[in-house]
Write a protein that holds these residues in place. Structure first.
Motif, PDB file in Angstrom:
ATOM      1  N   ILE A  25       0.903  -1.554  -0.162  1.00  0.00           N
ATOM      2  CA  ILE A  25       0.051  -0.223  -0.491  1.00  0.00           C
ATOM      3  C   ILE A  25       0.805   1.094  -0.191  1.00  0.00           C
ATOM      4  O   ILE A  25       1.692   1.452   0.548  1.00  0.00           O
ATOM      5  CB  ILE A  25      -0.885  -0.326   1.131  1.00  0.00           C
ATOM      6  CG1 ILE A  25      -1.689  -1.086   0.950  1.00  0.00           C
ATOM      7  CG2 ILE A  25      -1.782   1.492   1.380  1.00  0.00           C
ATOM      8  CD1 ILE A  25      -2.725  -1.790   0.450  1.00  0.00           C
ATOM      9  N   LYS A  27       2.462   5.375  -0.478  1.00  0.00           N
ATOM     10  CA  LYS A  27       1.914   6.211   0.820  1.00  0.00           C
ATOM     11  C   LYS A  27       1.462   7.382   0.905  1.00  0.00           C
ATOM     12  O   LYS A  27       0.418   7.824   0.883  1.00  0.00           O
ATOM     13  CB  LYS A  27       3.496   7.124   1.016  1.00  0.00           C
ATOM     14  CG  LYS A  27       3.259   8.199   1.950  1.00  0.00           C
ATOM     15  CD  LYS A  27       4.686   8.610   1.557  1.00  0.00           C
ATOM     16  CE  LYS A  27       5.860   7.998   2.889  1.00  0.00           C
ATOM     17  NZ  LYS A  27       6.792   9.310   3.262  1.00  0.00           N
ATOM     18  N   GLN A  29      -1.764   5.770  -1.204  1.00  0.00           N
ATOM     19  CA  GLN A  29      -2.427   5.332  -0.926  1.00  0.00           C
ATOM     20  C   GLN A  29      -2.757   5.619   0.454  1.00  0.00           C
ATOM     21  O   GLN A  29      -3.824   5.361   0.501  1.00  0.00           O
ATOM     22  CB  GLN A  29      -2.475   3.429  -1.795  1.00  0.00           C
ATOM     23  CG  GLN A  29      -2.338   3.394  -2.707  1.00  0.00           C
ATOM     24  CD  GLN A  29      -2.582   1.948  -2.841  1.00  0.00           C
ATOM     25  OE1 GLN A  29      -0.850   1.754  -2.943  1.00  0.00           O
ATOM     26  NE2 GLN A  29      -3.279   1.088  -3.621  1.00  0.00           N
ATOM     27  N   TRP A  30      -2.030   5.286   1.155  1.00  0.00           N
ATOM     28  CA  TRP A  30      -2.519   5.307   2.720  1.00  0.00           C
ATOM     29  C   TRP A  30      -2.843   6.762   3.174  1.00  0.00           C
ATOM     30  O   TRP A  30      -3.352   7.631   4.185  1.00  0.00           O
ATOM     31  CB  TRP A  30      -1.758   4.843   3.655  1.00  0.00           C
ATOM     32  CG  TRP A  30      -0.659   4.935   3.407  1.00  0.00           C
ATOM     33  CD1 TRP A  30       0.456   4.259   3.327  1.00  0.00           C
ATOM     34  CD2 TRP A  30      -0.226   5.795   4.350  1.00  0.00           C
ATOM     35  NE1 TRP A  30       1.971   4.802   3.595  1.00  0.00           N
ATOM     36  CE2 TRP A  30       1.966   5.551   3.982  1.00  0.00           C
ATOM     37  CE3 TRP A  30      -0.026   6.774   5.147  1.00  0.00           C
ATOM     38  CZ2 TRP A  30       2.549   6.322   4.749  1.00  0.00           C
ATOM     39  CZ3 TRP A  30       1.128   7.806   6.194  1.00  0.00           C
ATOM     40  CH2 TRP A  30       2.390   7.388   5.442  1.00  0.00           C
ATOM     41  N   GLY A  31      -2.373   8.203   2.369  1.00  0.00           N
ATOM     42  CA  GLY A  31      -3.109   9.599   2.422  1.00  0.00           C
ATOM     43  C   GLY A  31      -1.405  10.300   2.874  1.00  0.00           C
ATOM     44  O   GLY A  31      -1.781  11.504   3.946  1.00  0.00           O
ATOM     45  N   GLN A  61      -8.171  -1.645   6.134  1.00  0.00           N
ATOM     46  CA  GLN A  61      -7.137  -0.580   5.518  1.00  0.00           C
ATOM     47  C   GLN A  61      -7.365   0.753   5.506  1.00  0.00           C
ATOM     48  O   GLN A  61      -6.253   1.001   5.762  1.00  0.00           O
ATOM     49  CB  GLN A  61      -6.890  -0.621   3.867  1.00  0.00           C
ATOM     50  CG  GLN A  61      -6.089  -0.272   3.079  1.00  0.00           C
ATOM     51  CD  GLN A  61      -6.721  -0.469   1.648  1.00  0.00           C
ATOM     52  OE1 GLN A  61      -6.495  -1.694   1.095  1.00  0.00           O
ATOM     53  NE2 GLN A  61      -5.628   0.576   1.261  1.00  0.00           N
ATOM     54  N   CYS A  64      -6.176   1.077   9.453  1.00  0.00           N
ATOM     55  CA  CYS A  64      -3.783   1.079   8.991  1.00  0.00           C
ATOM     56  C   CYS A  64      -3.470   2.208   7.953  1.00  0.00           C
ATOM     57  O   CYS A  64      -2.436   2.584   8.803  1.00  0.00           O
ATOM     58  CB  CYS A  64      -4.009  -0.347   8.598  1.00  0.00           C
ATOM     59  SG  CYS A  64      -4.032  -1.387   9.377  1.00  0.00           S
ATOM     60  N   SER A  65      -5.145   2.998   7.903  1.00  0.00           N
ATOM     61  CA  SER A  65      -4.477   4.290   7.078  1.00  0.00           C
ATOM     62  C   SER A  65      -4.756   5.477   7.538  1.00  0.00           C
ATOM     63  O   SER A  65      -3.156   6.047   7.682  1.00  0.00           O
ATOM     64  CB  SER A  65      -4.850   4.229   5.213  1.00  0.00           C
ATOM     65  OG  SER A  65      -4.913   3.251   5.403  1.00  0.00           O
ATOM     66  N   GLN A  66      -5.030   5.375   8.526  1.00  0.00           N
ATOM     67  CA  GLN A  66      -5.401   6.026   9.253  1.00  0.00           C
ATOM     68  C   GLN A  66      -4.023   6.561  10.488  1.00  0.00           C
ATOM     69  O   GLN A  66      -3.410   7.349  10.581  1.00  0.00           O
ATOM     70  CB  GLN A  66      -6.782   6.132  10.433  1.00  0.00           C
ATOM     71  CG  GLN A  66      -7.051   7.511  11.359  1.00  0.00           C
ATOM     72  CD  GLN A  66      -6.556   8.523  10.626  1.00  0.00           C
ATOM     73  OE1 GLN A  66      -7.649   8.814   9.790  1.00  0.00           O
ATOM     74  NE2 GLN A  66      -6.042   9.219  11.300  1.00  0.00           N
ATOM     75  N   MET A  68      -1.222   4.594   9.819  1.00  0.00           N
ATOM     76  CA  MET A  68      -0.509   5.356   9.126  1.00  0.00           C
ATOM     77  C   MET A  68      -0.074   6.760   9.000  1.00  0.00           C
ATOM     78  O   MET A  68       1.318   7.593   9.254  1.00  0.00           O
ATOM     79  CB  MET A  68      -0.137   4.686   7.767  1.00  0.00           C
ATOM     80  CG  MET A  68       0.291   3.689   7.467  1.00  0.00           C
ATOM     81  SD  MET A  68       1.656   2.438   8.063  1.00  0.00           S
ATOM     82  CE  MET A  68       2.542   3.596   7.036  1.00  0.00           C
ATOM     83  N   ARG A  69      -1.388   7.598   9.084  1.00  0.00           N
ATOM     84  CA  ARG A  69      -1.099   8.928   8.611  1.00  0.00           C
ATOM     85  C   ARG A  69      -0.696   9.468   9.982  1.00  0.00           C
ATOM     86  O   ARG A  69      -0.250  10.528  10.370  1.00  0.00           O
ATOM     87  CB  ARG A  69      -2.180   9.500   8.449  1.00  0.00           C
ATOM     88  CG  ARG A  69      -2.152   9.946   7.360  1.00  0.00           C
ATOM     89  CD  ARG A  69      -4.357   9.766   6.332  1.00  0.00           C
ATOM     90  NE  ARG A  69      -5.118   9.928   6.710  1.00  0.00           N
ATOM     91  CZ  ARG A  69      -6.450   8.027   6.492  1.00  0.00           C
ATOM     92  NH1 ARG A  69      -6.157   7.452   5.589  1.00  0.00           N
ATOM     93  NH2 ARG A  69      -6.730   9.051   6.949  1.00  0.00           N
ATOM     94  N   TYR A  97       2.578  -1.726   4.001  1.00  0.00           N
ATOM     95  CA  TYR A  97       2.292  -0.466   4.053  1.00  0.00           C
ATOM     96  C   TYR A  97       3.105   0.220   4.430  1.00  0.00           C
ATOM     97  O   TYR A  97       4.668  -0.047   4.692  1.00  0.00           O
ATOM     98  CB  TYR A  97       1.564   0.695   5.194  1.00  0.00           C
ATOM     99  CG  TYR A  97       0.593  -0.479   5.130  1.00  0.00           C
ATOM    100  CD1 TYR A  97      -1.372   1.142   4.575  1.00  0.00           C
ATOM    101  CD2 TYR A  97      -0.532  -0.931   5.945  1.00  0.00           C
ATOM    102  CE1 TYR A  97      -2.255   0.367   4.866  1.00  0.00           C
ATOM    103  CE2 TYR A  97      -1.733  -1.965   5.900  1.00  0.00           C
ATOM    104  CZ  TYR A  97      -2.301  -1.111   5.293  1.00  0.00           C
ATOM    105  OH  TYR A  97      -3.946  -1.263   5.768  1.00  0.00           O
TER     106      TYR A  97
END
Length: 185
Positions: A25, A27, A29-31, A61, A64-66, A68-69, A97
């Motif tokens: 995933i 960078k 894509q996860w914002g 996802q 997990c994206s949140q 990551m941010r 990620y």
């Protein structure tokens, strides 16, 4: 005969790419934000270091994206780093990620950043237990790193606690990675 050997070699290579190829995933894509700066990471590294974030566990996802941010903001805004500290992270959803990626030096283990790739599992593995999907993703990522030449085939795998004064990667994850073939005490 030469054609048959060439065809067999091609089949092996295609199978190897299917086995080692890891969907990451990105960078974007996860914002994630753009790094403030970067230092190149050499290839042919001798070490991989496994971490945990010691933060919240995520299992989708979106979650997990949140995470990551949130982590990137903490690393950049509170710690003053140029980007998120790890090269890659593994979510509870079993996906990989992108952190700093393959060719950028991480900020994951003092005195080890220039000679290792840093992979972190999202969550606190003193409490959480890694899933089969997370373990498979991490092992596939390491195999991909070898196939790309990022780390040597005989690389040494450490838990963060072996190279720094920390509980990282948590007792449960540390017990797991001790079973992996490239782990060294």
């Amino acid at each position: 005969m030469a054609f048959k050997v060439l065809f067999s070699l091609l089949a092996v290579l295609l199978c190897a790419n299917a086995v080692f190829g890891v969907k990451v995933i990105s960078k974007a894509q996860w914002g994630g934000r753009t790094a403030k700066s970067r230092s190149n990471l050499a290839s042919g590294l001798s070490y991989a270091v496994i971490h945990h974030t010691a933060g919240a566990y995520c299992s989708t996802q979106a979650a997990c994206s949140q995470q990551m941010r949130n982590m990137q903001s903490y690393h950049m805004d509170s710690l003053g780093w140029s980007d998120i500290g790890y090269n890659f992270l593994i979510g509870g959803d079993g996906q990989v990620y992108e952190g700093r990626g393959w060719s950028t030096m991480g900020a994951h283990a003092t005195n080890w950043n220039s000679k290792s790739i840093g992979i972190s599992f999202m969550g606190n593995y003193n409490n959480d237990k890694s899933t089969a999907a997370q373990i498979a993703a991490a092992k596939a990522l390491l195999a991909d790193a070898v196939s790309r030449g990022q780390i040597k085939s005989n690389y040494i795998l450490y838990g963060h606690r072996q190279v720094g004064s920390t509980e990282c990667p948590g007792n449960n994850l540390y017990a797991e990675i001790k079973k992996w073939s490239n782990y060294r005490a």
